[in-house]
Design a protein around this motif. Structure first.
Motif, PDB file in Angstrom:
ATOM      1  N   LEU A 263      20.445  96.702  57.825  1.00 17.29           N
ATOM      2  CA  LEU A 263      19.669  95.573  58.414  1.00 17.29           C
ATOM      3  C   LEU A 263      18.420  94.854  57.542  1.00 17.29           C
ATOM      4  O   LEU A 263      18.277  93.817  57.950  1.00 17.29           O
ATOM      5  N   HIS A 264      17.807  95.261  56.538  1.00 20.44           N
ATOM      6  CA  HIS A 264      16.869  94.692  55.909  1.00 20.44           C
ATOM      7  C   HIS A 264      16.699  94.847  54.459  1.00 20.44           C
ATOM      8  O   HIS A 264      16.422  93.867  53.700  1.00 20.44           O
ATOM      9  N   GLN A 265      16.968  95.881  53.894  1.00 17.67           N
ATOM     10  CA  GLN A 265      16.816  96.342  52.444  1.00 17.67           C
ATOM     11  C   GLN A 265      17.210  95.318  51.400  1.00 17.67           C
ATOM     12  O   GLN A 265      16.680  94.954  50.421  1.00 17.67           O
ATOM     13  N   GLU A 266      18.724  95.169  51.598  1.00 18.00           N
ATOM     14  CA  GLU A 266      19.395  94.632  50.669  1.00 18.00           C
ATOM     15  C   GLU A 266      19.016  93.147  50.970  1.00 18.00           C
ATOM     16  O   GLU A 266      19.155  92.040  49.910  1.00 18.00           O
ATOM     17  N   TYR A 267      18.822  92.544  52.015  1.00 16.29           N
ATOM     18  CA  TYR A 267      18.403  91.164  52.288  1.00 16.29           C
ATOM     19  C   TYR A 267      17.115  90.987  51.665  1.00 16.29           C
ATOM     20  O   TYR A 267      16.854  89.768  50.860  1.00 16.29           O
ATOM     21  N   ARG A 268      16.285  91.869  51.147  1.00 12.70           N
ATOM     22  CA  ARG A 268      15.050  91.684  50.679  1.00 12.70           C
ATOM     23  C   ARG A 268      14.874  92.307  49.191  1.00 12.70           C
ATOM     24  O   ARG A 268      13.781  92.101  48.713  1.00 12.70           O
ATOM     25  N   ALA A 269      15.928  92.478  48.700  1.00 16.40           N
ATOM     26  CA  ALA A 269      16.088  93.162  47.272  1.00 16.40           C
ATOM     27  C   ALA A 269      15.484  92.164  46.277  1.00 16.40           C
ATOM     28  O   ALA A 269      14.848  92.773  45.331  1.00 16.40           O
ATOM     29  N   SER A 270      15.650  90.955  46.468  1.00 15.61           N
ATOM     30  CA  SER A 270      14.891  90.173  45.449  1.00 15.61           C
ATOM     31  C   SER A 270      13.211  90.022  45.228  1.00 15.61           C
ATOM     32  O   SER A 270      12.656  89.782  44.432  1.00 15.61           O
ATOM     33  N   ALA A 271      12.795  90.755  46.482  1.00 10.83           N
ATOM     34  CA  ALA A 271      11.349  90.626  46.377  1.00 10.83           C
ATOM     35  C   ALA A 271      10.975  92.134  45.590  1.00 10.83           C
ATOM     36  O   ALA A 271       9.649  91.960  45.105  1.00 10.83           O
ATOM     37  N   TRP A 272      11.822  93.006  45.501  1.00 18.02           N
ATOM     38  CA  TRP A 272      11.466  94.102  44.573  1.00 18.02           C
ATOM     39  C   TRP A 272      12.610  94.849  44.039  1.00 18.02           C
ATOM     40  O   TRP A 272      13.126  96.009  44.568  1.00 18.02           O
ATOM     41  N   PRO A 273      13.038  94.124  43.170  1.00 20.80           N
ATOM     42  CA  PRO A 273      14.462  94.690  42.296  1.00 20.80           C
ATOM     43  C   PRO A 273      14.185  95.908  41.780  1.00 20.80           C
ATOM     44  O   PRO A 273      15.236  96.836  41.846  1.00 20.80           O
ATOM     45  N   ALA A 274      13.027  96.431  41.158  1.00 22.71           N
ATOM     46  CA  ALA A 274      12.902  97.674  40.450  1.00 22.71           C
ATOM     47  C   ALA A 274      12.871  98.749  41.582  1.00 22.71           C
ATOM     48  O   ALA A 274      13.294  99.894  41.584  1.00 22.71           O
ATOM     49  N   THR A 275      12.195  98.606  42.850  1.00 18.23           N
ATOM     50  CA  THR A 275      12.464  99.405  43.910  1.00 18.23           C
ATOM     51  C   THR A 275      13.806  99.577  44.319  1.00 18.23           C
ATOM     52  O   THR A 275      14.065 100.731  44.479  1.00 18.23           O
TER      53      THR A 275
END
Length: 296
Positions: free
Chosen positions: A221-233
């Motif tokens: 739902l959300h994590q991969e879509y927002r990956a660019s915000a926190w690549p290290a995370t």
């Protein structure tokens, strides 16, 4: 009324993988707020996390929530002295904003001499637009939150005793407003169905079958879509999961929330750039202690 109260509010993690805006859990890291009625105006002192970065006037989040709740409760105070000690890191996905809001609402209830009720959750959740973090901080344990029109609701569930969280907190920060902007307006039907099943399984795993958590916390739902915000995370989430550890982004990130067996991460894991911190579940939510009373 009560002249002075001390409020203790736990941190929280939200989403827990597939439970976007629905699941939350309280963590054993607490902000403490002391509020006293005075004859003067507003006096705010902040210590601890980000003490030099937060306002000390009416725009302070605790003050705003306090004022809103006092108005709702029909309580007028001539002046307020506020002392905040922050332990929850700010903008790290550990519910610092929700904790501040809950602290203000709870302090108002304490000053009014009233127990926290469903309206307290409504007041707190309206500030953020969703109830997962606020409910976790209010009730402790595991919460399942939802909305019915403009009404926010939540139920508390008891997490399994073998759930031993570890958070990995990076130095970088994130904001909900930015990460929500990365989410698409629509997702494929198959991903929605996947998320529904995994969210239900996550509730079962956290309360009854922790051995199912790795599968249960898969997210589309959300994590991969927002990956660019926190690549290290996301790198850390993937590495942990490849090593068999249920791991996910905590709230809006960038903290990683993990549930390793026995509360211990695998040996040899590269955690450079992260502070690794075991945090027990806070099974008790917000507490209010009255320090004085009068007959107003």
């Amino acid at each position: 009324m009560t002249d002075s109260v001390q409020v203790r509010v736990p941190a929280s993690t939200a989403n827990l993988g597939p439970g976007f805006d629905a699941l939350g859990m309280a963590l054993d890291l607490h902000d403490t707020v002391e509020v006293a009625v005075t004859s003067g105006s507003l006096d705010v002192v902040v210590t601890g996390e980000c003490a030099s970065e937060v306002p000390t006037d009416e725009s302070h989040l605790v003050v705003r929530a306090l004022r809103t709740a006092l108005d709702f409760l029909g309580v007028e105070v001539p002046g307020v002295s506020l002392r905040c000690h922050n332990a929850i890191p700010h903008a790290r996905g550990l519910g610092s904003s929700a904790a501040a809001i809950v602290a203000g609402v709870a302090a108002a209830y304490g000053l009014a001499g009233k127990p926290l009720d469903e309206h307290a959750l409504q007041l707190a959740a309206e500030f953020e637009g969703h109830a997962d973090n606020a409910a976790a901080s209010l009730y402790g344990g595991l919460v399942l939150a939802w909305s019915e029109g403009s009404r926010f609701r939540a139920v508390r569930l008891e997490p399994h005793q073998d759930v031993s969280p570890v958070v990995l907190v990076p130095d970088s920060r994130s904001t909900t407003s930015v990460t929500r902007g990365l989410l698409p307006d629509n997702i494929p039907h198959r991903d929605a169905a996947f998320a529904a099943g995994r969210c239900a399984l996550t509730v079962h795993a956290l309360t009854t079958r922790p051995d199912l958590l790795l599968t249960a916390t898969e997210d589309r739902l959300h994590q991969e879509y927002r990956a660019s915000a926190w690549p290290a995370t996301m790198r850390m989430v993937r590495e942990l999961r490849e090593n068999g550890v249920p791991a996910m982004v905590s709230g809006a990130g960038p903290t990683v929330f993990a549930v390793p067996a026995g509360g211990v991460l695998p040996a040899g894991l590269d955690t450079a750039g992260f502070t690794v911190r075991p945090l027990a579940i806070a099974r008790t939510g917000t507490t209010i202690e009255a320090n004085g009373t009068n007959s107003r």
